[in-house]
Design a protein around this motif. Structure first.
Motif, PDB file in Angstrom:
ATOM      1  N   LEU A  75       0.963  -1.203  -0.053  1.00 21.16           N
ATOM      2  CA  LEU A  75       0.028   0.108   0.019  1.00 21.16           C
ATOM      3  C   LEU A  75       0.969   1.242  -0.145  1.00 21.16           C
ATOM      4  O   LEU A  75       1.781   1.324   0.730  1.00 21.16           O
ATOM      5  N   GLN A  77       2.350   4.717   0.903  1.00 25.41           N
ATOM      6  CA  GLN A  77       2.352   5.444   2.188  1.00 25.41           C
ATOM      7  C   GLN A  77       1.304   6.611   2.362  1.00 25.41           C
ATOM      8  O   GLN A  77       0.853   7.214   1.363  1.00 25.41           O
ATOM      9  N   ARG A  78       1.162   7.123   3.398  1.00 23.82           N
ATOM     10  CA  ARG A  78       0.079   8.103   3.939  1.00 23.82           C
ATOM     11  C   ARG A  78       0.307   9.083   3.171  1.00 23.82           C
ATOM     12  O   ARG A  78      -0.670   9.814   2.440  1.00 23.82           O
ATOM     13  N   TRP A  81      -0.974   9.571  -0.541  1.00 20.41           N
ATOM     14  CA  TRP A  81      -2.499   9.370  -0.856  1.00 20.41           C
ATOM     15  C   TRP A  81      -3.034  10.710  -1.476  1.00 20.41           C
ATOM     16  O   TRP A  81      -3.937  10.842  -2.501  1.00 20.41           O
ATOM     17  N   GLN A 193       2.544   1.758 -10.668  1.00 20.58           N
ATOM     18  CA  GLN A 193       1.866   1.580  -9.572  1.00 20.58           C
ATOM     19  C   GLN A 193       1.178   3.067  -9.172  1.00 20.58           C
ATOM     20  O   GLN A 193       0.040   3.274  -8.598  1.00 20.58           O
ATOM     21  N   TRP A 197      -2.564   2.710  -8.749  1.00 21.51           N
ATOM     22  CA  TRP A 197      -3.398   3.138  -7.532  1.00 21.51           C
ATOM     23  C   TRP A 197      -4.390   4.126  -7.821  1.00 21.51           C
ATOM     24  O   TRP A 197      -5.442   4.190  -6.880  1.00 21.51           O
TER      25      TRP A 197
END
Length: 302
Positions: A75, A77-78, A81, A193, A197
């Motif tokens: 996932l 990282q914060r 996003w 990616q 994402w």
């Protein structure tokens, strides 16, 4: 070992950024994107604008889920996003929907040339976002290329921008933000990616748009409609972005974005060959100006 001995030994050389490969990747992305408008026009022969946009994003999102699972991608990282959501809003939702609406009333050739201001907008957003300051020569060439494209647009529309032009200019702003953020993120994440994402994050919206669109708009399946839909989903919304963000990461957002000045001219060729549209008389002169501007921006200091 003395200091004198150390001085004469070969010193390690820092690896150079693979600029040539980055330019090649970005150029291939531009070629793939240049077919997006003709493919969208084909998809509109069988689907409504909401259905075409929703299916395009949903199919790309589902493909991205399979890719991310296959490579076991962690996932993001914060801190990644916010940028990924900007890519989703600009490149997965806003730009496809607005340009699809524009193509309902505007020719592919005209729409492609209006989008020619996208490289300048992307370079401007990237400069504001990252703090990089391209040289005066870069900006001069970029403005000249955008000016040539805008002049072409006004000549073709007899000096009166249309509602479709409004859709396209808003789409440019949204897409420029998505391009700039994606190029920045591609320095930390693999290019595949970044877009994967982004389309996955947009899946709730694209699936809802698909359901509502298919329920409200007629569907007339045909070979052109299906080919257009598959191309926009697999290449315009996913595969092309993999090349684009990898290229941006290697040569920088401003320089990569200026390669896209060639995209409207390539789309003009496809609009004649694939859609039977007439090539505007001013297109060759515009092509010469734009190609010169590309050459200058690629050599200018960024």
């Amino acid at each position: 070992m003395t200091a004198q001995d150390s001085a004469i030994l070969p010193q390690p050389v820092a690896p150079r950024r693979p600029a040539a490969s980055g330019t090649a990747l970005a150029a291939l992305a531009v070629v793939s994107f240049s077919l997006s408008f003709p493919a969208t026009a084909w998809s509109l022969t069988g689907f409504g604008p909401w259905s075409a946009t929703g299916l395009r994003g949903a199919l790309a999102g589902l493909s991205a889920v399979l890719h991310l699972a296959a490579v076991r991608a962690p996932l993001p990282q914060r801190r990644h996003w916010p940028g990924l959501l900007v890519v989703s809003a600009g490149c997965v939702l806003g730009f496809p929907l607005l340009t699809t609406f524009a193509l309902r009333t505007s020719s592919t050739a005209h729409s492609a040339v209006v989008i020619g201001v996208l490289p300048l907008a992307t370079a401007a957003v990237a400069a504001l976002r990252t703090g990089r300051r391209p040289s005066g020569a870069f900006w001069g060439a970029a403005l000249a290329g955008a000016g040539a494209v805008l002049a072409f647009t006004l000549v073709q529309s007899h000096g009166r921008p249309t509602v479709a032009d409004l859709y396209l200019f808003v789409a440019v702003l949204l897409c420029a933000a998505g391009y700039a953020e994606g190029g920045r993120l591609a320095r930390d994440l693999p290019g595949a990616q970044v877009i994967a994402w982004a389309v996955v994050a947009a899946l709730p919206a694209t699936l809802l748009t698909t359901a509502l669109g298919l329920g409200a708009e007629p569907v007339r399946l045909g070979a052109k409609a299906l080919v257009g839909l598959v191309y926009t989903a697999a290449v315009s919304q996913l595969g092309g972005f993999v090349l684009w963000y990898r290229g941006m990461a290697r040569i920088g957002v401003p320089r990569a974005s200026q390669l896209q000045l060639a995209q409207p001219l390539l789309t003009l060729v496809w609009s004649v060959l694939l859609l039977g549209e007439q090539l505007p008389a001013a297109a060759p002169a515009t092509a010469v100006v734009v190609l010169v501007c590309i050459a200058v921006t690629q050599r200018a200091r960024t």
